[in-house]
Structure formats: structure tokens, C-alpha cells
Enzyme design. Structure first.
Site, mmCIF file in Angstrom:
data_model
loop_
_atom_site.group_PDB
_atom_site.id
_atom_site.type_symbol
_atom_site.label_atom_id
_atom_site.label_comp_id
_atom_site.label_asym_id
_atom_site.label_seq_id
_atom_site.Cartn_x
_atom_site.Cartn_y
_atom_site.Cartn_z
ATOM 1 N N HIS A 178 0.839 -1.191 0.000
ATOM 2 C CA HIS A 178 0.000 0.000 0.000
ATOM 3 C C HIS A 178 0.879 1.247 0.000
ATOM 4 C CE1 HIS A 178 -4.006 -1.843 0.813
ATOM 5 N NE2 HIS A 178 -3.225 -2.836 1.212
ATOM 6 N N GLU A 225 3.446 0.102 3.961
ATOM 7 C CA GLU A 225 3.058 1.420 3.451
ATOM 8 C C GLU A 225 4.310 2.073 2.858
ATOM 9 O OE1 GLU A 225 0.151 2.656 3.153
ATOM 10 O OE2 GLU A 225 -1.183 1.910 4.723
#
Length: 243
Positions: A79, A143
Site C-alpha cells: 500500500h 506502506e
């Protein structure tokens, strides 16, 4: 026994994920990086199961079910973060809770990403993300910076940065599996070669690749198959306006 890894490019299809200040969509970057990681791992003899290979809708339940059926050693979900603060700029890796394999691999991947990119270290964090809760294999969610940060959004458009991310992720996975991460280092035998800068540029752009033993063999003749692969890579990059 062959190791099996699940790679989960976040979002896709009607779900763009975060959208950067430059219009870059999270779903595009996660897929591009996941495909690069999958290629690296596959060349090293690791079996890869992707939750999606195209820009399509795949529900969280479908992703978890796919991975659980596959009997994996590890799941890595990719992500990119977003924040109301445009200065937020750190890398972070999430786990469901402390202890166990998930935390160990999260710390390894996090270290590799920070070392490779030089972006601030947001550390290993805990969260109840669906993919972390519902997969039977140890799972981490990465992330890869912030699309809300103008500098990082611009960097994530570049093929070189995506290549760097993919190699760092592959190295972290390899270290966790007890494999030699040097296999993912581009061209260990090109230092000092007269064409070193050109070769490194080709590697960064994904036009050519080294061999599984981390060599490039710069003075070897190319086979017709290798030439064909390089030409197709070049054509794909031109079509995508990445050169």
C-alpha cells in the site's frame, strides 16, 4: 521445499486507493511494484501467488480466501499512505500484533526499505487490517511512503524508485526465508566496467536483468531470446511513456 509467497497489490479496479497530489493513484503503484517483486522472487525459485495481476476489483475477502487456499509461507500486502499533513513522509510496515514470524519479517522488510530509499523510518506498527486478520500465513502490510507528500508522489512515478522498492522488498523476503539476498542485487560484476553507468541505467529502467547469481556478465554475447526480451521491455516502456 519451494517457498510460496502471497503478494497483495492493494486496491484496484474501481478502488483507486489514495490519489497523490500529482494524480498518481495508489492502485497503479502497488500493482507495478508487486509485479516487479514477483518477477524477482520467481527468478530466485520462489513461488508467488498474486491477489491481482491487472487493474481489477478484488475484494478483501477474495484476497484472503485465495491466500488461505494456497498454503503460503508469508503474505505481503503493498500500500501507499496518505495524510492531511503533506509533510508526512515515512515508510512503515504493519503487523496484527507483536511476536512471531510476522513481526520478524516486518522488521527485516522495514530495515531493507529504509536502507534502500533513505526515507524516514516510521517503524513497525500494529493495526487490525483485514488482510492481517484473515490470512492464515504470517502477514505484513507495507506502506511505501505517502502519496500526499509531493516529493514522494513524484518519486513513486519513477521506474527507478519502483525498482528500488521491489529489490528492497525481495531482499527482505529472502532474508526472512533464509535465502541469499545478493541474488536481487543488480549486476555485482559490472563495477569498473567501461559501460557500468549504461548497464546500471538499463537495470534501473527494467530494460535488462542480471542472472539469478547476481551477475550481469557484461562481456558475454546475448542470445536471441535475451535480445527479444530486452526489445519487448523497451517497447513496453515507450508505450507507457516511462523513458
Amino acid at each position: 521445499m519451494t517457498k510460496r509467497i502471497g503478494l497483495d497489490p492493494g486496491h484496484g479496479g474501481s478502488d483507486p486507493g489514495a490519489v497523490g497530489v500529482n494524480g498518481l493513484r495508489e492502485k497503479e503503484v502497488t500493482l507495478a511494484v508487486a509485479l516487479l517483486v514477483a518477477e524477482l522472487l520467481s527468478r530466485a525459485g520462489i513461488e508467488v501467488v498474486l491477489s491481482r495481476e491487472k487493474d481489477v476489483d478484488v475484494s478483501l475477502a477474495e484476497r484472503a480466501a485465495l491466500f488461505n487456499r494456497a498454503g503460503l509461507d508469508l503474505v505481503v500486502s503493498l500500500h501507499i499512505n496518505s495524510s492531511e499533513n503533506p509533510r508526512a513522509d515515512y515508510l512503515s510496515t504493519y503487523i496484527l500484533g507483536p511476536g512471531g514470524q510476522a513481526e520478524r519479517v516486518a522488521r527485516t522488510i522495514q530495515d531493507e526499505l529504509v536502507r534502500a530509499l533513505g526515507w524516514p523510518d516510521g517503524g513497525v506498527r500494529q493495526a487490525g487490517f483485514y488482510i492481517l486478520r484473515e490470512t492464515e500465513a504470517p502477514a505484513v502490510l507495507v506502506e511505501m511512503g505517502f502519496l500526499s507528500n509531493p516529493q514522494e508522489a513524484q518519486a513513486l512515478k519513477k521506474e527507478e524508485v519502483r525498482q528500488t522498492l521491489s529489490r528492497a522488498l525481495a531482499r527482505g523476503i529472502a532474508l526472512h526465508l533464509g535465502l541469499d539476498p545478493a541474488v536481487f542485487s543488480p549486476g555485482s560484476d559490472i563495477a569498473g566496467h567501461w559501460a557500468e553507468a549504461t548497464i546500471r541505467r538499463c537495470l534501473e529502467l527494467g530494460l535488462m536483468h542480471g542472472y539469478p547469481d547476481a551477475t550481469f556478465r557484461p562481456d558475454n554475447f546475448a542470445t536471441r531470446a535475451e535480445l527479444a526480451a530486452s526489445l519487448v521491455n523497451l517497447l513496453d516502456k515507450v508505450k507507457a511513456n516511462n523513458l
